[in-house]
Design a protein around this motif. Structure first.
Motif, PDB file in Angstrom:
ATOM      1  N   PRO A   1       2.636   3.854   4.514  1.00 28.72           N
ATOM      2  CA  PRO A   1       3.714   4.786   4.891  1.00 28.72           C
ATOM      3  C   PRO A   1       3.538   6.213   4.394  1.00 28.72           C
ATOM      4  O   PRO A   1       4.220   7.118   4.881  1.00 28.72           O
ATOM      5  N   ASN A   2       2.642   6.441   3.422  1.00 30.73           N
ATOM      6  CA  ASN A   2       2.620   7.737   2.734  1.00 30.73           C
ATOM      7  C   ASN A   2       1.257   8.423   2.775  1.00 30.73           C
ATOM      8  O   ASN A   2       0.863   9.100   1.826  1.00 30.73           O
ATOM      9  N   ILE A   3       0.535   8.265   3.870  1.00 31.94           N
ATOM     10  CA  ILE A   3      -0.802   8.846   3.975  1.00 31.94           C
ATOM     11  C   ILE A   3      -0.705  10.351   4.221  1.00 31.94           C
ATOM     12  O   ILE A   3      -0.028  10.809   5.143  1.00 31.94           O
TER      13      ILE A   3
ATOM     14  N   LEU B   1       1.878   8.315  10.763  1.00 31.51           N
ATOM     15  CA  LEU B   1       1.079   9.514  11.028  1.00 31.51           C
ATOM     16  C   LEU B   1       1.811  10.813  10.696  1.00 31.51           C
ATOM     17  O   LEU B   1       1.194  11.873  10.617  1.00 31.51           O
ATOM     18  N   SER B   2       3.096  10.740  10.490  1.00 27.55           N
ATOM     19  CA  SER B   2       3.904  11.960  10.403  1.00 27.55           C
ATOM     20  C   SER B   2       3.670  12.756   9.127  1.00 27.55           C
ATOM     21  O   SER B   2       4.048  13.930   9.056  1.00 27.55           O
TER      22      SER B   2
ATOM     23  N   TYR C   1       0.801  -1.223   0.000  1.00 26.31           N
ATOM     24  CA  TYR C   1       0.000   0.000   0.000  1.00 26.31           C
ATOM     25  C   TYR C   1       0.839   1.281   0.000  1.00 26.31           C
ATOM     26  O   TYR C   1       0.394   2.319   0.483  1.00 26.31           O
ATOM     27  N   HIS C   2       2.020   1.242  -0.583  1.00 25.13           N
ATOM     28  CA  HIS C   2       2.879   2.431  -0.546  1.00 25.13           C
ATOM     29  C   HIS C   2       2.402   3.526  -1.499  1.00 25.13           C
ATOM     30  O   HIS C   2       2.824   4.676  -1.396  1.00 25.13           O
TER      31      HIS C   2
ATOM     32  N   LEU D   1      -3.229   1.551  15.738  1.00 30.18           N
ATOM     33  CA  LEU D   1      -3.268   2.388  14.543  1.00 30.18           C
ATOM     34  C   LEU D   1      -1.868   2.858  14.161  1.00 30.18           C
ATOM     35  O   LEU D   1      -1.506   2.900  12.972  1.00 30.18           O
ATOM     36  N   LYS D   2      -1.060   3.207  15.137  1.00 34.72           N
ATOM     37  CA  LYS D   2       0.299   3.691  14.870  1.00 34.72           C
ATOM     38  C   LYS D   2       1.176   2.640  14.207  1.00 34.72           C
ATOM     39  O   LYS D   2       2.140   2.978  13.518  1.00 34.72           O
TER      40      LYS D   2
END
Length: 588
Positions: free
Chosen positions: A409-411, A442-443, A381-382, A436-437
């Motif tokens: 990783p890229n939300i 999240l960053s 899902y990247h 979730l983390k």
């Protein structure tokens, strides 16, 4: 530092300074000395004015524009706010133009006074969340799909689902010869799609949404007029399409078997299980597309077909095996994965891997049936930048038996839907957040959206999220939820959208629904004044405040006059009011 910079030659300074935001650049270097003023005048500029507040925009108009060469402005990102679109006329050498929040009232200006003057424009992206009148969209496409924009190679029409796009008004003798990439994010019928192909003969990459209004599944005679689309679009190598209400057999005959055989990538999204047959796909792809490098497929269902028993792996394994055990698919390294969760809005999702598009919807505690290794699942899902999760009850058995291999990783945009039926205060927010983390980075999130005004959200979870989203710039929540948020976590927001159930000009409300709602679900004139006033003290960098009414009681006819009286131009607070969309937006 200043002395070191001044030792560099002009050519090197130009290259360095082009990486700095133009507004920051002028704040730092304008009038430093004559040499820097000359350098600033001759830089290649790429202006991003999206969501700039009034002071920033005035600085752009009064300080930057008079002190640069207009023909050095290469790209412009701008919001359709009041009269801002008029400045595009100063930038006639633009190569790239992006407009957000396009209003249907300004399309005539865009068509007749802006686009026709941009003879060097290569890239055009138009986005709106508002309703556009059909005749305005037609006037826009009449210009785009013609020779009146001779340099345009990329066009993205990013519109909403309120209507469908038609091309009957286009002149068959006036085609666009320059367009190579086209994205139309609005539905059109199959017959309209075929007509569109007549106007884009040099297209290479095409993204569309297609539906068929013929529910009987028969082929309309007019769709049989052209047997091979190669005669219309001989250079097409990439097609991405969303397909709705089109049976697989019809799509095969009308679309797949008529596409140019030189196709390199075919990417499809659909809501029909008919498309989940690997054997049929092998027959089509192997016989028709010898040069195909990428085949991407997504099947999303809001109900699991009654013929499939989710408790029995055999039904689902047979779907997976038809793809993953096919020699043709194995040779091309194309595999599929199935996600199933009866708690989700989308209960069944089959997709090729890696997941091929930007949007993905799921739940945190997912029930999966697949034959893919955990390592492959983790990297699937990247490409996803917009993730939607559905919250639901009955987590007790899942929280402590949590084994999640997926990772996002890229939300950048995070949407939370809610299926909570019990008291949201009983939701196990800390445990959920900790899990979730491990699934989401999240960053990188810049937008958090909790769009459902009538649903319950766990307040503790939302506050935990807000404390852990360092790049958050945009928040969309109901006002009822907003009143419980810890605002110190969102002090640096740039865009805030608050959602209400109804509007009432009188406080206390006299609306017929007032007995069914809490006060925090009703937007009043008094509350609007308070929200605008307090926005300055609560948020240090807020640029837009948007108020949306979701249910039947929207703004009345007197509201426009009330806005003019209470927010005159001299207050330096601009606003947009869209009565049919039930939206009022303030710009600071």
């Amino acid at each position: 530092m200043k002395n070191r910079l001044e030792q560099l030659p002009n050519e090197l300074l130009w290259l360095i300074l082009e990486y700095i935001s133009p507004i920051d650049l002028f704040h730092k270097f304008f009038n430093l000395n004559q040499r820097f003023n000359t350098i600033l005048r001759l830089i290649h500029y790429r202006f991003n004015l999206l969501y700039t507040n009034q002071n920033q925009f005035k600085f752009f108009l009064n300080i930057i524009l008079p002190n640069i060469e207009y023909n050095w402005i290469e790209s412009l990102y701008i919001d359709d706010i009041t009269n801002r679109l008029y400045i595009i006329n100063k930038c006639q050498y633009l190569r790239s133009l992006t407009i957000h929040h396009l209003h249907t009232e300004n399309i005539n200006l865009l068509v007749n006074n802006v686009l026709l003057e941009l003879k060097q424009l290569n890239y055009l992206h138009l986005y709106t969340e508002f309703r556009l009148r059909d005749h305005d969209v037609n006037s826009l496409t009449y210009i785009i799909f013609s020779q009146q924009m001779p340099s345009l190679t990329y066009c993205y029409l990013d519109f909403q689902d309120y209507s469908r796009m038609s091309f009957d008004h286009l002149d068959i003798t006036n085609k666009t010869l320059s367009l190579k990439t086209l994205v139309i994010d609005q539905w059109c019928r199959l017959r309209d799609f075929i007509r569109l192909l007549h106007f884009i003969p040099n297209i290479k990459r095409l993204t569309v949404r297609l539906f068929d209004s013929n529910t009987k599944g028969t082929i309309v005679p007019s769709l049989n007029a052209i047997d091979d689309f190669t005669t219309l679009v001989p250079h097409l190598i990439f097609l991405r399409a969303k397909l709705a209400e089109i049976p697989f057999i019809i799509a095969t005959k009308i679309l797949f078997l008529r596409l140019p055989s030189k196709l390199h990538e075919l990417s499809l999204s659909t809501w029909s299980i008919e498309y989940g047959n690997g054997d049929l796909w092998e027959t089509i792809l192997s016989s028709k597309f010898p040069y195909l490098k990428h085949f991407r497929l997504i099947i999303s269902l809001d109900q699991i077909p009654h013929t499939y028993i989710t408790a029995n792996n055999l039904d689902l394994d047979n779907i997976v095996k038809s793809f993953n055990q096919s020699k043709y698919f194995l040779d091309h390294h194309w595999n599929v994965l199935i996600n199933i969760n009866e708690h989700d809005r989308l209960k069944f999702v089959l997709h090729t891997i890696p997941y091929p598009i930007e949007n993905f919807q799921t739940t945190l505690y997912n029930i999966r049936r697949c034959t893919i290794s955990p390592l492959i699942i983790k990297s699937t899902y990247h490409y996803v930048s917009k993730l939607s999760l559905t919250l639901h009850n009955n987590l007790t058995s899942l929280l402590y038996d949590y084994n999640e291999y997926r990772y996002f990783p890229n939300i950048e945009q995070f949407i939370l839907y809610s299926n909570l039926i019990n008291n949201s205060r009983q939701f196990q927010s800390i445990e959920y957040f900790n899990n979730l983390k491990t699934m989401i980075n999240l960053s990188n999130i810049i937008l958090l959206n909790c769009p459902e005004e009538t649903r319950q959200y766990p307040i503790e979870l939302i506050n935990l999220l807000l404390k852990n989203l360092p790049k958050l710039k945009t928040l969309i929540v109901s006002y009822r939820l907003y009143t419980y948020l810890q605002t110190q976590s969102i002090y640096y927001l740039k865009n805030l959208t608050l959602i209400f159930a109804i509007y009432s000009s009188i406080s206390p409300p006299t609306t017929r629904m007032r007995y069914l709602l809490t006060p925090n679900q009703i937007l009043t004139n008094e509350l609007i004044l308070e929200l605008v006033r307090t926005s300055f003290s609560v948020f240090s960098e807020l640029q837009t405040l948007t108020l949306i009414v979701r249910d039947l009681d929207g703004f009345d006819n007197q509201f426009s006059e009330w806005l003019k009286t209470n927010f005159p131009i001299e207050q330096n607070i601009l606003y947009d009011f869209l009565i049919f969309d039930k939206i009022v937006r303030f710009y600071f």
